[in-house]
Design a protein around this motif. Structure first.
Motif, PDB file in Angstrom:
ATOM      1  N   TYR A  35       0.824  -1.205   0.000  1.00  0.00           N
ATOM      2  CA  TYR A  35       0.000   0.000   0.000  1.00  0.00           C
ATOM      3  C   TYR A  35       0.861   1.259   0.000  1.00  0.00           C
ATOM      4  CZ  TYR A  35      -4.024  -2.930   1.134  1.00  0.00           C
ATOM      5  OH  TYR A  35      -5.011  -3.865   1.109  1.00  0.00           O
ATOM      6  N   SER A  36       1.955   1.216   0.768  1.00  0.00           N
ATOM      7  CA  SER A  36       2.824   2.387   0.848  1.00  0.00           C
ATOM      8  C   SER A  36       3.428   2.712  -0.502  1.00  0.00           C
ATOM      9  CB  SER A  36       3.937   2.140   1.880  1.00  0.00           C
ATOM     10  OG  SER A  36       4.816   3.227   1.929  1.00  0.00           O
ATOM     11  N   ILE A  37       3.832   1.691  -1.233  1.00  0.00           N
ATOM     12  CA  ILE A  37       4.423   1.904  -2.565  1.00  0.00           C
ATOM     13  C   ILE A  37       3.355   2.317  -3.562  1.00  0.00           C
ATOM     14  CG2 ILE A  37       5.595   0.754  -4.483  1.00  0.00           C
ATOM     15  CD1 ILE A  37       6.957  -1.053  -2.384  1.00  0.00           C
ATOM     16  N   ALA A  38       2.234   1.615  -3.529  1.00  0.00           N
ATOM     17  CA  ALA A  38       1.182   1.854  -4.518  1.00  0.00           C
ATOM     18  C   ALA A  38       0.604   3.251  -4.426  1.00  0.00           C
ATOM     19  CB  ALA A  38       0.068   0.820  -4.360  1.00  0.00           C
ATOM     20  N   TYR A  39       0.509   3.786  -3.219  1.00  0.00           N
ATOM     21  CA  TYR A  39      -0.137   5.085  -3.052  1.00  0.00           C
ATOM     22  C   TYR A  39       0.853   6.221  -2.809  1.00  0.00           C
ATOM     23  CZ  TYR A  39      -4.668   2.895  -3.150  1.00  0.00           C
ATOM     24  OH  TYR A  39      -5.781   2.220  -3.553  1.00  0.00           O
ATOM     25  N   GLY A  40       2.134   5.928  -2.940  1.00  0.00           N
ATOM     26  CA  GLY A  40       3.139   6.977  -2.905  1.00  0.00           C
ATOM     27  C   GLY A  40       3.254   7.678  -1.573  1.00  0.00           C
ATOM     28  N   GLY A  41       2.989   6.986  -0.485  1.00  0.00           N
ATOM     29  CA  GLY A  41       3.089   7.615   0.826  1.00  0.00           C
ATOM     30  C   GLY A  41       3.266   6.559   1.880  1.00  0.00           C
ATOM     31  N   GLY A  42       3.487   6.984   3.104  1.00  0.00           N
ATOM     32  CA  GLY A  42       3.662   6.057   4.193  1.00  0.00           C
ATOM     33  C   GLY A  42       2.377   5.351   4.532  1.00  0.00           C
ATOM     34  N   GLY A  43       2.447   4.027   4.746  1.00  0.00           N
ATOM     35  CA  GLY A  43       1.268   3.286   5.119  1.00  0.00           C
ATOM     36  C   GLY A  43       0.682   3.788   6.427  1.00  0.00           C
ATOM     37  N   ASP A  44       1.554   4.309   7.319  1.00  0.00           N
ATOM     38  CA  ASP A  44       1.086   4.806   8.596  1.00  0.00           C
ATOM     39  C   ASP A  44       0.163   6.007   8.422  1.00  0.00           C
ATOM     40  OD1 ASP A  44       4.239   4.148  10.312  1.00  0.00           O
ATOM     41  OD2 ASP A  44       2.525   2.860   9.881  1.00  0.00           O
ATOM     42  N   GLN A  45       0.312   6.760   7.345  1.00  0.00           N
ATOM     43  CA  GLN A  45      -0.470   7.963   7.138  1.00  0.00           C
ATOM     44  C   GLN A  45      -1.775   7.683   6.402  1.00  0.00           C
ATOM     45  OE1 GLN A  45       2.054  10.703   5.090  1.00  0.00           O
ATOM     46  NE2 GLN A  45       3.370  11.088   6.848  1.00  0.00           N
ATOM     47  N   SER A  46      -1.782   6.690   5.542  1.00  0.00           N
ATOM     48  CA  SER A  46      -2.928   6.465   4.676  1.00  0.00           C
ATOM     49  C   SER A  46      -3.729   5.218   5.002  1.00  0.00           C
ATOM     50  CB  SER A  46      -2.455   6.385   3.219  1.00  0.00           C
ATOM     51  OG  SER A  46      -1.759   7.561   2.861  1.00  0.00           O
ATOM     52  N   PHE A  47      -3.148   4.306   5.758  1.00  0.00           N
ATOM     53  CA  PHE A  47      -3.799   3.050   6.111  1.00  0.00           C
ATOM     54  C   PHE A  47      -3.604   2.784   7.589  1.00  0.00           C
ATOM     55  CE2 PHE A  47      -3.139   2.889   1.644  1.00  0.00           C
ATOM     56  CZ  PHE A  47      -4.164   2.127   1.123  1.00  0.00           C
ATOM     57  N   VAL A  48      -4.523   2.062   8.175  1.00  0.00           N
ATOM     58  CA  VAL A  48      -4.442   1.735   9.600  1.00  0.00           C
ATOM     59  C   VAL A  48      -4.615   0.232   9.771  1.00  0.00           C
ATOM     60  CG1 VAL A  48      -5.445   2.094  11.883  1.00  0.00           C
ATOM     61  CG2 VAL A  48      -5.407   3.980  10.237  1.00  0.00           C
ATOM     62  N   THR A  49      -3.731  -0.388  10.519  1.00  0.00           N
ATOM     63  CA  THR A  49      -3.840  -1.800  10.836  1.00  0.00           C
ATOM     64  C   THR A  49      -4.619  -1.939  12.139  1.00  0.00           C
ATOM     65  OG1 THR A  49      -1.715  -2.262   9.785  1.00  0.00           O
ATOM     66  CG2 THR A  49      -2.566  -3.922  11.288  1.00  0.00           C
ATOM     67  N   VAL A  50      -5.733  -2.643  12.083  1.00  0.00           N
ATOM     68  CA  VAL A  50      -6.603  -2.771  13.257  1.00  0.00           C
ATOM     69  C   VAL A  50      -6.890  -4.240  13.522  1.00  0.00           C
ATOM     70  CG1 VAL A  50      -7.683  -0.517  12.917  1.00  0.00           C
ATOM     71  CG2 VAL A  50      -8.669  -2.524  11.817  1.00  0.00           C
ATOM     72  N   PRO A  51      -7.043  -4.614  14.779  1.00  0.00           N
ATOM     73  CA  PRO A  51      -7.429  -5.994  15.089  1.00  0.00           C
ATOM     74  C   PRO A  51      -8.893  -6.215  14.726  1.00  0.00           C
ATOM     75  CG  PRO A  51      -7.337  -4.677  17.093  1.00  0.00           C
ATOM     76  CD  PRO A  51      -6.797  -3.807  15.984  1.00  0.00           C
ATOM     77  N   THR A  52      -9.189  -7.391  14.225  1.00  0.00           N
ATOM     78  CA  THR A  52     -10.578  -7.673  13.845  1.00  0.00           C
ATOM     79  C   THR A  52     -11.498  -7.647  15.054  1.00  0.00           C
ATOM     80  OG1 THR A  52     -10.051 -10.035  13.977  1.00  0.00           O
ATOM     81  CG2 THR A  52     -10.001  -9.018  11.800  1.00  0.00           C
ATOM     82  N   SER A  53     -10.954  -7.834  16.237  1.00  0.00           N
ATOM     83  CA  SER A  53     -11.777  -7.777  17.451  1.00  0.00           C
ATOM     84  C   SER A  53     -12.364  -6.394  17.676  1.00  0.00           C
ATOM     85  CB  SER A  53     -10.942  -8.179  18.670  1.00  0.00           C
ATOM     86  OG  SER A  53      -9.820  -7.310  18.825  1.00  0.00           O
ATOM     87  N   SER A  54     -11.755  -5.353  17.084  1.00  0.00           N
ATOM     88  CA  SER A  54     -12.246  -3.989  17.280  1.00  0.00           C
ATOM     89  C   SER A  54     -13.534  -3.714  16.509  1.00  0.00           C
ATOM     90  CB  SER A  54     -11.177  -2.976  16.853  1.00  0.00           C
ATOM     91  OG  SER A  54     -10.944  -3.031  15.458  1.00  0.00           O
ATOM     92  N   PHE A  55     -13.912  -4.628  15.622  1.00  0.00           N
ATOM     93  CA  PHE A  55     -15.140  -4.446  14.852  1.00  0.00           C
ATOM     94  C   PHE A  55     -16.379  -4.778  15.687  1.00  0.00           C
ATOM     95  CE2 PHE A  55     -11.969  -4.765  11.636  1.00  0.00           C
ATOM     96  CZ  PHE A  55     -12.433  -4.043  10.554  1.00  0.00           C
TER      97      PHE A  55
END
Length: 453
Positions: free
Chosen positions: A14-34
């Protein structure tokens, strides 16, 4: 270990594909948080007063924080069906000059409520002297507040959490006379129902979902918090309520007409909907719970639908990339509604959002759903990488939706196609989660304050 490796690979992609840091554009969340917890969690919220503002605890009526667990909890499919029906009703009442769904739908009178069954959040306030606590649902799509009251013959009032409100036990209660200014205003706003006993002002509300309530237009003391009282608060004392099920005692209307609580209390009204139903939020009246930290956008109106407040989208960002959309894609505006679950977005804008979101979530298998077209099977994943979604409104106000519970609901993208371009959309309550949403009618603006609850 496999889940962690999968996350590392996809975050890098994602970081490469969208030209930015994954930390800024995507969030990794546990499925339990749903999923919400089965017990009420989070800090206990108390009623409080700050200068001219008062804040009340607000909870999901089907969640563990509710004063009483309602037996009528709908399935996810029913929730989506009810939400879609609410969107259809709201937008079908918009004059055709605002846009069209492509068919000849009759304009719906503004006094008709949208849906009681769709309302999900409750607060506890007190009526009368001595003050009697009542659990009421809140609705930004309604103006007139009401309670079920005595006398009510068997079968004419619905089951509720508390005993029916008894006006004869309140020393400050009074019915509204037919010839009074409040009754004339009720008539002008199409909530009136003639005269009862020759002199009492009657009220009637019929909702789109087939529910209704009618009775005597009344006034009494409304206690919002210790020491915070609205004297001579006008509301409907209902003696006949049909097909409304749920352990709540009435409704607080937060719309824009003079009958609403917001208008009678004075000043702005705001609320914060929590991330999940196992946590509390708040309803604030006055200047908002916090005087700072808001981003504001102009508040619009819907011709023929004076209850609603609208905002205008100017852009959408998915995974750090702004969608290529012209301003005309958002023409018609968005009604900000607490009672609609899923956001209804105009077709061109929705299709662009859906395409970008599906691309960003391509590693997860999609599953069919009768009501939403972008749903995922997240079973077997301990963590999920979710793209951030930001909505930008006229004036530059930009909100980053909560991840994941402001974007996904039960594994589905919390957006749907509301109709052709030029129609009016609806900003649903899932997207509003964690924001204090402020309606300042005196200044004709809507504010958003991030991370408020």
């Amino acid at each position: 270990m496999a889940s962690l490796l999968l996350c590392i690979v996809f975050c890098s992609y994602y970081s490469i594909a969208y030209g930015g840091g994954g930390d800024q554009s995507f969030v990794t969340v546990p499925t339990s948080s749903f999923e919400p917890e089965r017990v009420c969690s989070g800090e206990r919220v108390m009623s409080e007063q700050n200068n001219s503002a008062v804040s009340l605890p607000l909870v999901h009526r089907h969640g563990p924080c509710a004063p009483s667990i309602s037996p009528d909890k709908p399935s996810f499919a029913d929730t989506l069906r009810i939400s879609r029906a609410r969107i259809n009703h709201i937008t079908s009442g918009v004059p055709r000059s605002m846009g069209s769904h492509g068919d000849e739908k009759a304009s719906i009178p503004a006094h008709l409520g949208t849906s009681v069954k769709s309302l999900e959040y409750v607060v506890t306030v007190s009526f009368g002297t001595p003050a009697v606590p009542k659990v009421v649902v809140i609705d930004t799509g309604s103006d007139l507040s009401w309670l079920q009251c005595k006398p009510c013959r068997p079968g004419e009032c619905s089951q509720q959490k508390d005993p029916l409100f008894d006006p004869s036990h309140s020393s400050t209660y009074g019915s509204v006379d037919c010839g009074s200014a409040p009754c004339k205003k009720l008539t002008a706003d199409a909530y009136a129902n003639g005269c009862a006993n020759g002199k009492q002002c009657g009220f009637l509300i019929s909702y789109a979902d087939g529910t209704s309530t009618d009775g005597v237009y009344s006034k009494d003391k409304l206690t919002l918090a210790p020491g915070v009282v609205v004297n001579n608060f006008y509301f409907g004392c209902g003696h006949d309520k049909r097909a409304v099920q749920g352990l709540y005692d009435g409704l607080l209307g937060l719309g824009r007409l003079s009958e609403s609580l917001a208008a009678q209390y004075g000043g702005a009204v705001s609320y914060c909907l929590p991330t999940v139903s196992s946590k509390p939020g708040f309803l604030a009246l006055g200047a908002g719970k916090s005087p700072s930290g808001f981003q504001f956008t102009p508040m619009g109106r819907v011709p023929g639908q004076p209850t609603f407040a609208t905002v205008t989208l100017t852009g959408i960002t998915v995974g750090g990339k702004k969608l290529n959309l012209r301003p005309s894609a958002f023409q018609g505006g968005m009604i900000v509604d607490s009672g609609t679950v899923i956001t209804g977005l105009q077709s061109t804008a929705y299709q662009a959002l859906r395409s970008a979101f599906r691309s960003a979530m391509a590693v997860y298998p999609m599953v069919p759903n009768d009501h939403l077209d972008t749903c995922y099977n997240l079973a077997g994943h301990r963590n999920v990488v979710v793209p951030k979604i930001a909505l930008t409104f006229s004036g530059g106000a930009t909100i980053n939706l909560d991840v994941p519970n402001g974007i996904l609901v039960n594994g589905c993208l919390a957006f749907a196609d509301s109709g052709l371009d030029g129609t009016t959309g609806v900003l649903g309550n899932v997207n509003q989660r964690t924001f204090e949403v402020l309606f300042d009618t005196s200044s004709s603006k809507v504010g958003f304050r991030a991370n408020a609850c």
